[in-house]
Motif scaffolding. Structure first.
Motif, short mmCIF file in Angstrom:
data_model
loop_
_atom_site.label_atom_id
_atom_site.label_comp_id
_atom_site.label_asym_id
_atom_site.label_seq_id
_atom_site.Cartn_x
_atom_site.Cartn_y
_atom_site.Cartn_z
N LEU A 87 7.26 6.33 5.04
CA LEU A 87 7.85 5.40 4.32
C LEU A 87 7.68 5.09 3.50
O LEU A 87 9.18 4.15 2.49
CB LEU A 87 8.87 4.38 6.22
CG LEU A 87 9.98 4.83 6.44
CD1 LEU A 87 9.57 4.04 7.70
CD2 LEU A 87 11.68 4.91 6.36
N ARG A 88 6.61 4.26 3.38
CA ARG A 88 5.70 4.10 2.41
C ARG A 88 6.69 2.03 1.87
O ARG A 88 7.26 1.83 0.96
CB ARG A 88 6.58 4.12 0.75
CG ARG A 88 5.45 5.88 0.55
CD ARG A 88 5.65 6.40 -0.44
NE ARG A 88 5.29 8.15 -0.27
CZ ARG A 88 4.03 8.34 -0.56
NH1 ARG A 88 3.34 7.81 -1.06
NH2 ARG A 88 4.34 9.76 0.23
N ILE A 89 6.53 1.20 2.81
CA ILE A 89 7.03 0.21 2.89
C ILE A 89 6.03 -0.89 3.50
O ILE A 89 5.55 0.01 4.22
CB ILE A 89 8.44 0.16 4.06
CG1 ILE A 89 8.74 0.51 4.77
CG2 ILE A 89 10.05 0.56 2.99
CD1 ILE A 89 9.28 0.29 5.71
N PRO A 90 6.16 -1.84 2.78
CA PRO A 90 4.94 -2.85 3.24
C PRO A 90 4.96 -3.09 4.84
O PRO A 90 6.06 -2.65 6.00
CB PRO A 90 5.48 -4.13 3.06
CG PRO A 90 6.46 -3.76 1.92
CD PRO A 90 7.22 -2.99 2.10
N GLY A 91 3.64 -3.25 5.01
CA GLY A 91 2.90 -3.19 6.57
C GLY A 91 2.82 -1.60 7.66
O GLY A 91 2.78 -1.78 8.37
N GLU A 92 3.22 -0.72 6.73
CA GLU A 92 3.19 0.81 7.64
C GLU A 92 2.19 1.01 7.89
O GLU A 92 1.47 2.13 8.70
CB GLU A 92 3.54 1.52 7.05
CG GLU A 92 4.49 2.69 7.34
CD GLU A 92 5.16 3.57 6.17
OE1 GLU A 92 4.77 4.09 5.39
OE2 GLU A 92 6.16 4.28 6.73
N GLU A 93 0.85 0.14 7.95
CA GLU A 93 -0.25 0.25 8.38
C GLU A 93 -0.62 -0.59 9.65
O GLU A 93 -2.06 -0.24 9.85
CB GLU A 93 -1.47 0.15 6.85
CG GLU A 93 -1.75 -1.41 7.04
CD GLU A 93 -0.67 -2.24 6.26
OE1 GLU A 93 0.45 -1.44 5.57
OE2 GLU A 93 -0.47 -3.64 6.20
N LEU A 94 -0.15 -1.32 9.55
CA LEU A 94 -0.46 -2.21 11.29
C LEU A 94 -0.29 -0.95 11.95
O LEU A 94 -0.24 -0.16 11.95
CB LEU A 94 0.94 -3.00 11.60
CG LEU A 94 0.94 -4.06 10.51
CD1 LEU A 94 2.84 -4.85 10.43
CD2 LEU A 94 0.08 -5.45 10.83
N ASN A 95 -1.41 -1.91 13.04
CA ASN A 95 -1.68 -1.37 14.41
C ASN A 95 -0.46 -0.99 15.29
O ASN A 95 1.06 -1.99 15.00
CB ASN A 95 -2.60 -1.75 14.66
CG ASN A 95 -4.02 -1.84 14.69
OD1 ASN A 95 -4.36 -1.38 14.31
ND2 ASN A 95 -5.13 -3.69 14.21
N GLY A 96 -0.35 0.18 15.60
CA GLY A 96 0.84 0.10 16.80
C GLY A 96 1.86 1.13 16.07
O GLY A 96 3.42 1.84 16.75
#
Ligand code: FAD
Ligand code: SF4
Ligand code: SF4
Length: 461
Positions: free
Chosen positions: A243-252
């Protein structure tokens, strides 16, 4: 002669009980028994100019095989289908038949269409049960073809080419052949014994399958061309889109691709018997509206989660097969339409815990013909989630294009072919999702058939 009785209502397909569907990976649609298949075959009007045949991408002689089935000439009915389709037990299960052969069936004007896909599946399953026949003798023609990728396009082309007398070798990057049919589509829609039966058949035909073999790394297309008379590229579209939105690298947060490979190919659902765990939380949110999103949602449900699908348009625009949307709803998947994620919010340990979303409305149709979703300012809200799967589509696998000078691709990386599957390079052909972006199994088979015909024509001359 007595008047023909018209049966308006189609024969329903029995399904596994809801209880078992929610807790096991057993196949949901149970298929027709003989009595049901004969009843459904009876409904076909045997149209002299059948629109269903035109609408089938492989132009299967549909009234022909249905007539033979009705007359209980099962072997001949299978032979009829196999004039153009090698894998009826697969297409009968996953083909979007409601939009193809059945959409134009004349019976639809007065009732249900003939359920052609279900009849095809019945015969495919019958053939597998009896053991798929291998031609007694293949006349070798002394020529060889390398096929890169073992999805439906590659497997189908391998069977046809081998029967024409070519020596065929398939190179597959993963440790199991089958492409999306083994790592994507779950067992409750396409049981592995069906795929295994066809792969065993290919091996009996004499097709060599080399797994764990990445073309572009272990060997290049130029090197294959020195060893083989032709190369067919059928590497699919397995590169996830985000999606290329903030937080997409978070675990889960997983791409659908990673999630499906872990569950289907590495059998994470049988952890600890198999050693690739996947952490599926209590609240799973799946973003997307296609077959992939439905599959991920229904798998998560079977792993014990509460599941919500978020889709930015309405139910009507969802590209997933209608039957699978209905199955997902019946099984308890919740849907939140006209909703788009704009940010993922994590906890102090870096795991996703919430999704910030915005409500959408539909505007004018875009170039795909579907109405464009438009954000409604001030409508932001949050949803709780401990696992998120992004299932918004995939792009083509780029490695071959990057390592094959002179092979033309478009700006999305799709290999450019003419209407007969020929690429910009001599003796190199391509078929399936690698040329179309994202398609269907039947489209991959139809393209593979065209490429096979071109290879045969070009190498014979
Ligand atoms: P793929 O099936 O993608 O196979 C490509 C193969 O090439 C893979 O095995 C890959 O590992 C291999 N490969 C890639 N690069 C290399 C390399 N460099 N060297 C060697 N091997 C390589 N379609 C339907 O008709 N009905 C459905 O119900 C349906 N459900 C779907 C559900 C999911 C979850 C997904 C993801 C797709 C679904 N589709 C469905 C779409 C359908 O599966 C694809 O259109 C089809 O599989 C495309 O076939 P293919 O042979 O082109 O490629
Ligand atoms: Fe219909 Fe698909 Fe079978 Fe063709 S392959 S007859 S479109 S179900
Ligand atoms: Fe039979 Fe329908 Fe095809 Fe006519 S259009 S031949 S009724 S399946």
């Amino acid at each position: 002669m007595g008047q023909r009785k018209i049966i308006r209502e189609g024969t329903p397909m029995r399904k596994l009980s809801l209880k078992e569907r929610r807790t096991t990976f057993k196949e949901v649609a149970l298929g027709y028994n003989l009595e049901e298949a004969l009843r459904e075959a009876e409904r076909c009007l045997q149209c002299p100019q059948p629109p269903c045949v035109k609408a089938c991408p492989l132009h299967i002689d549909i009234p022909g095989f249905i007539r033979l089935l009705k007359e209980r000439r099962f072997e001949e009915a299978i032979e009829k289908i196999k004039e153009t389709n090698e894998f009826p037990a697969i297409t009968g299960r996953v083909c979007p038949q409601e939009l193809l052969c059945q959409e134009v069936c004349v019976m639809k004007r007065i009732g249900d269409p003939v359920f052609i896909g279900r009849l095809e599946r019945f015969l495919g399953d019958y053939e597998i049960k009896k053991g798929i026949k291998v031609p007694e003798k293949i006349v070798e023609n002394g020529k060889s073809v390398a096929i890169v990728g073992s999805g439906p396009a590659g497997l189908f082309a391998a069977a046809r080419l081998r029967k024409l007398g070519y020596k065929v070798t398939i190179y597959e990057a993963l440790h199991r052949p089958g492409g999306v049919m083994v790592y994507g589509i779950p067992e409750f829609r396409l049981p592995r014994h069906v795929l295994d039966a066809y792969i065993n058949y290919l091996r009996k035909l004499g097709v060599e399958i080399k797994v764990d073999y990445v073309v572009g790394k272990a060997v290049t297309v130029a090197e294959l061309l020195k060893e083989y008379d032709a190369v067919l590229i059928s590497t699919g579209a397995g590169t996830p889109r985000f999606l290329r939105i903030p937080g997409e690298e978070l675990n889960g947060i997983y791409s659908a691709n990673e999630f499906l490979i872990r569950v289907n190919l590495m059998k994470a659902y049988r952890f600890p018997d198999y050693d690739t765990p996947i952490k599926v939380g209590k609240r799973v949110v799946v973003v997307g509206g296609g077959n992939t999103a439905m599959d991920v949602a229904r798998i998560s449900l079977r792993l014990g989660a509460e599941v919500t699908i978020i889709y930015r348009r309405t139910e009507k625009e969802m590209p997933a097969r209608r039957e699978e949307v209905e199955n997902a709803m019946e099984e308890g998947v919740k849907f939140q339409f006209l909703t788009q994620p704009i940010e993922f919010i994590g906890d102090e340990k870096g795991w996703v815990k919430k999704i910030r979303c915005i409500k959408m409305r539909l505007g004018e149709p875009d170039e795909s013909g579907r109405r464009r979703p438009i954000p409604i300012p001030g409508s932001e809200f949050e949803i709780e989630a401990d696992t998120v799967v992004i299932a918004i589509g995939a792009s083509v696998n780029p490695i071959i294009q990057a390592t094959t000078p002179g092979l033309k691709a478009d700006r999305k990386g799709r290999i450019i072919v003419d209407e007969n599957g020929r690429t910009s390079l001599d003796r190199v052909y391509a078929a399936g999702d690698v040329t179309s972006g994202e398609g269907t199994v039947i489209e991959a088979l139809a393209e593979a058939l065209k490429a096979v015909n071109s290879i045969h024509r070009d190498l014979e001359s």
